[in-house]
Design a protein around this motif. Structure first.
Motif, short mmCIF file in Angstrom:
data_model
loop_
_atom_site.label_atom_id
_atom_site.label_comp_id
_atom_site.label_asym_id
_atom_site.label_seq_id
_atom_site.Cartn_x
_atom_site.Cartn_y
_atom_site.Cartn_z
N ILE A 1 13.64 13.01 24.71
CA ILE A 1 13.50 13.97 23.62
C ILE A 1 12.19 14.74 23.75
CG2 ILE A 1 13.27 14.19 21.12
CD1 ILE A 1 15.17 11.82 20.86
N ARG B 1 32.86 3.93 16.99
CA ARG B 1 32.90 4.42 18.38
C ARG B 1 34.34 4.37 18.92
NH1 ARG B 1 27.24 2.18 21.18
NH2 ARG B 1 26.07 2.28 19.24
N ASP C 1 18.42 -6.21 23.29
CA ASP C 1 18.58 -4.91 22.62
C ASP C 1 19.55 -5.09 21.45
OD1 ASP C 1 18.42 -2.17 22.21
OD2 ASP C 1 20.12 -1.75 23.50
N MET C 2 19.13 -4.69 20.27
CA MET C 2 20.00 -4.83 19.11
C MET C 2 21.19 -3.87 19.23
SD MET C 2 18.17 -7.08 17.82
CE MET C 2 19.18 -7.48 16.42
N ASP C 3 22.32 -4.27 18.70
CA ASP C 3 23.52 -3.42 18.75
C ASP C 3 23.49 -2.45 17.56
OD1 ASP C 3 24.55 -4.91 20.96
OD2 ASP C 3 25.11 -6.48 19.54
N CYS C 4 23.85 -1.22 17.80
CA CYS C 4 23.91 -0.16 16.76
C CYS C 4 22.97 -0.51 15.59
CB CYS C 4 25.34 0.04 16.27
SG CYS C 4 26.16 -1.43 15.65
N TYR D 1 30.04 0.18 16.12
CA TYR D 1 31.06 0.04 17.17
C TYR D 1 32.47 0.28 16.65
CZ TYR D 1 27.65 -1.03 20.63
OH TYR D 1 26.60 -0.91 21.51
N ILE E 1 14.62 7.15 25.52
CA ILE E 1 15.10 8.20 24.61
C ILE E 1 13.91 9.06 24.17
CG2 ILE E 1 16.23 8.65 22.40
CD1 ILE E 1 17.76 6.11 22.72
N ILE F 1 22.45 9.38 13.90
CA ILE F 1 21.44 8.76 14.75
C ILE F 1 21.85 7.35 15.17
CG2 ILE F 1 19.46 10.15 14.05
CD1 ILE F 1 18.67 8.00 12.11
N VAL G 1 11.31 10.00 13.60
CA VAL G 1 12.45 9.18 13.99
C VAL G 1 12.36 8.87 15.48
CG1 VAL G 1 14.97 9.17 14.15
CG2 VAL G 1 13.88 10.15 12.17
N ARG H 1 26.88 9.80 18.89
CA ARG H 1 25.59 10.11 18.29
C ARG H 1 25.26 11.60 18.35
NH1 ARG H 1 21.33 5.66 19.34
NH2 ARG H 1 21.16 6.46 21.43
N LEU I 1 11.75 4.92 18.99
CA LEU I 1 13.00 4.77 19.71
C LEU I 1 12.74 4.11 21.05
CD1 LEU I 1 14.61 8.22 19.06
CD2 LEU I 1 14.90 6.09 17.84
N PRO I 2 13.81 3.61 21.66
CA PRO I 2 13.64 3.11 23.02
C PRO I 2 12.94 4.17 23.88
CG PRO I 2 15.83 2.61 22.21
CD PRO I 2 15.18 3.47 21.17
N TYR J 1 20.49 0.57 13.42
CA TYR J 1 20.35 1.05 12.04
C TYR J 1 21.63 0.78 11.25
CZ TYR J 1 16.13 3.70 13.42
OH TYR J 1 14.90 4.09 13.86
N ILE K 1 11.70 -0.05 18.43
CA ILE K 1 12.07 -0.56 17.10
C ILE K 1 13.16 -1.62 17.22
CG2 ILE K 1 13.86 1.16 16.55
CD1 ILE K 1 12.36 1.42 13.77
#
Ligand code: DCP
Length: 596
Positions: free
Chosen positions: A568, A60, A18-21, A57, A564, A53, A556, A66, A560-561, A23, A119
């Motif tokens: 939504i 944070r 999983d990519m970190d933050c 880090y 999520i 969105i 958008v 978010r 998404l994962p 976007y 994504i």
């Protein structure tokens, strides 16, 4: 309802990356001045500074979340840099992020079967690669173990001062059984892959490494950013004993609530109290067995060989004064959306030789003097015809059909607050259809003209279908994978890598204790739950969290994962089920008239 898949007898090594933050990282690569600076990406709608969105880090650490709007985030972190999501045709344009995700997928997919789950997340089946490594270069025989692998969090190993030494011993245990030796190889392979991703793309990612998808997915967010978590089989009972049911994939919704309310099950481990028979009595044979298995960490779900999306979608919201109240304004925006959709399916056809078969229209609407406010605008679908103007024409027809059903043929005022079009049931073009492709490429694609397709295609009957069931079909697109993975080669390539990926987050608290990271996740989850319940209880939700459902941009959401997206969509269409209509899977079917 979830169904248990037969599990393979052979041990597997599965990673969830999983990519970190994500976007934020993409924006930081584009503008290196943002590196190391608190940064967040906001929606294009600039009301109150735009909805956040993605939050870096560094931000944070200041408490930026978010769920905030830009203005509020600036209050808690005055130095915060807000980057607006790119905009095209008056809506969010995610192409930049999509192609950044593809760069990562291209690297990861060379080392094992790869499933692009959203994504910014990927599942990898590294079983064959790990087996080769165990035969050719087992961990205990390596001159040195990559530092990044030594930084792994191995569940059940404790977190002593001597952690790296403990991890080294765990990775090189001569007395470990075959399954756990494979897992150790998986940890080293994933560590090296993450370093390779960083070097080639400048992006950090986190990963979970386990014996199945479910456990890998649970583990990947446990230590973020830029870290990895390994789940030995022996740690599974403890992991699940304290895991709230709602956090388990597929238990976030009604099934999870029923477990809590009807059976008093709060953690996945609580399920162990029930026999398989009992769970089947409550939830039916399939779901009962699935629950019995997940309580034991058993999941047979396979990593699919899929690097490309299952569908394409684009949408736009029209909150408040932007609400569309005339057919011509709907037509205007549908045309924009359909143009984008057309571009995307055309480039999918160009690049990947894939055809989308179904066009779907979704909308959110209200009507004047509404006596049945719970009634939703029905989603509609029909066979998809290529060419922007054909898609526009069909989408408009779907809209009119949906509107007439929504209004019950009554002549009352109405408003549209969201529109989305999607292309789904995507199939690979079978071999031997080059002439057709050539036709698409040379005439239709460049001109975007609707007329050219008439010359070739028999006009399908455009049956408008109300959507009733989620599309779970999974067209696959294969990419070459290497069966063997030479760890040594990868190590050599990265021999000059000094330190670990974590250093890219120098100065951030991200590398701090597991506890704070776990708290962060719990808190965010809690907030989402609160937001969801606020939204559910409020038909026009402008809640205390400053979060307005009208502003969620469907385009958008699409990539998404999955969890999520579900969450939504649950807010937007609580009881929506999508299309059941099963179409043929060959190109011949596509070109033949659709059956009514
Ligand atoms: N995204 C979005 N709207 C949301 C949630 C996410 O547009 N409500 C986008 C922005 C994120 C990307 O999807 O960067 C991936 O979402 P993740 O949930 O994986 O979150 P991040 O990658 O941003 O952060 P983390 O490091 O916590 O995974």
């Amino acid at each position: 309802m979830p169904v248990a898949r037969p599990e393979r007898q052979e041990p597997r090594v599965i990673a969830h990356v999983d990519m970190d933050c994500f976007y934020v990282q993409v924006e930081q690569r584009k503008n290196p001045d943002l590196r190391g600076v608190p940064t967040a990406v906001v929606q294009y709608n600039s009301w109150k500074g735009g909805g956040l969105i993605a939050v870096g880090y560094e931000a944070r650490k200041f408490g930026v979340k978010r769920s905030m709007r830009g203005d509020e985030a600036k209050r808690v972190c005055p130095d915060l840099q807000l980057v607006q999501v790119p905009v095209a045709r008056g809506k969010a344009d995610l192409n930049l992020y999509r192609s950044a995700g593809s760069e990562v997928v291209a690297i990861l997919s060379k080392k094992g079967k790869c499933e692009r789950a959203s994504i910014d997340e990927v599942y990898l089946d590294l079983t064959d690669t790990a087996k080769s490594m165990l035969l050719e270069a087992p961990p205990e025989g390596l001159d040195s173990i990559p530092e990044e692998a030594l930084k792994s969090h191995v569940l059940g190993l404790g977190s002593d001062a001597n952690k790296e030494e403990d991890v080294r011993k765990w990775l090189c245990r001569p007395d470990a059984d075959y399954e756990e030796k494979l897992l150790a190889c998986g940890a080293i392979i994933v560590a090296e892959l993450r370093i390779r991703v960083l070097h080639e793309t400048q992006f950090t990612c986190s990963a979970g490494i386990a014996h199945n998808k479910m456990l890998a997915k649970l583990a990947s967010p446990m230590h973020k950013p830029a870290q990895q978590t390994v789940v030995p089989a022996s740690s599974v009972p403890d992991l699940l004993a304290s895991l709230p049911v709602k956090k388990m994939k597929q238990l976030g919704g009604k099934l999870g609530s029923s477990l809590q309310d009807d059976l008093g099950v709060n953690t996945v481990g609580d399920l162990l109290k029930f026999s398989e028979q009992k769970l089947q009595d409550y939830y039916g044979i399939n779901t009962g067995t699935w629950l019995w298995k997940i309580a034991r960490g058993i999941s047979g779900d396979e990593v699919e060989d899929r690097l490309l999306p299952k569908s394409h979608g684009c949408g736009k919201t029209f909150p408040g004064p932007m609400t569309l109240k005339t057919t011509s304004s709907v037509k205007h925006w549908l045309n924009q959306l359909c143009e984008e959709l057309s571009d995307r399916i055309q480039s999918d056809l160009d690049q990947n030789k894939r055809i989308a078969q179904t066009l779907t229209l979704h909308a959110r609407a209200f009507k004047e003097n509404d006596l049945e406010p719970q009634k939703k605008f029905p989603s509609k679908s029909c066979a998809l015809r290529y060419g922007a103007s054909k898609i526009q024409e069909d989408a408009m027809r779907l809209f009119e059909s949906g509107l007439s059903e929504f209004l019950n043929s009554k002549n009352v005022g109405w408003g549209i607050t969201s529109l989305a079009v999607g292309a789904s049931k995507i199939i690979d073009i079978p071999n031997g259809t080059t002439s057709i492709l050539k036709y698409f490429n040379e005439k239709c694609i460049s001109s975007n003209s609707s007329d050219c397709s008439d010359a070739l295609l028999e006009e399908p009957n455009h049956t408008v279908t109300s959507i009733s069931k989620r599309d779970d079909e999974n067209p696959k697109s294969r990419a070459p994978t290497e069966s063997a993975f030479h760890t040594k080669g990868l190590s050599d390539k990265n021999a000059n890598v000094k330190g670990t990926i974590l250093r890219y987050f120098s100065g951030s608290s991200c590398s701090s204790s597991n506890q704070s990271s776990a708290n962060k996740i719990d808190l965010e989850e809690h907030e989402r739950t609160v937001i969801a319940s606020e939204l559910n209880s409020n038909p026009n939700p402008n809640n205390n969290w400053g979060f307005n459902i009208e502003e969620i941009d469907p385009s958008v959401v699409d990539e998404l994962p999955l969890e999520i997206q579900r969450e939504i969509r649950g807010w937007i269409h609580p009881s929506k089920r999508i299309n059941t209509g099963k179409r043929g899977s060959t190109i011949a079917h596509y070109f033949s008239p659709a059956r009514n």
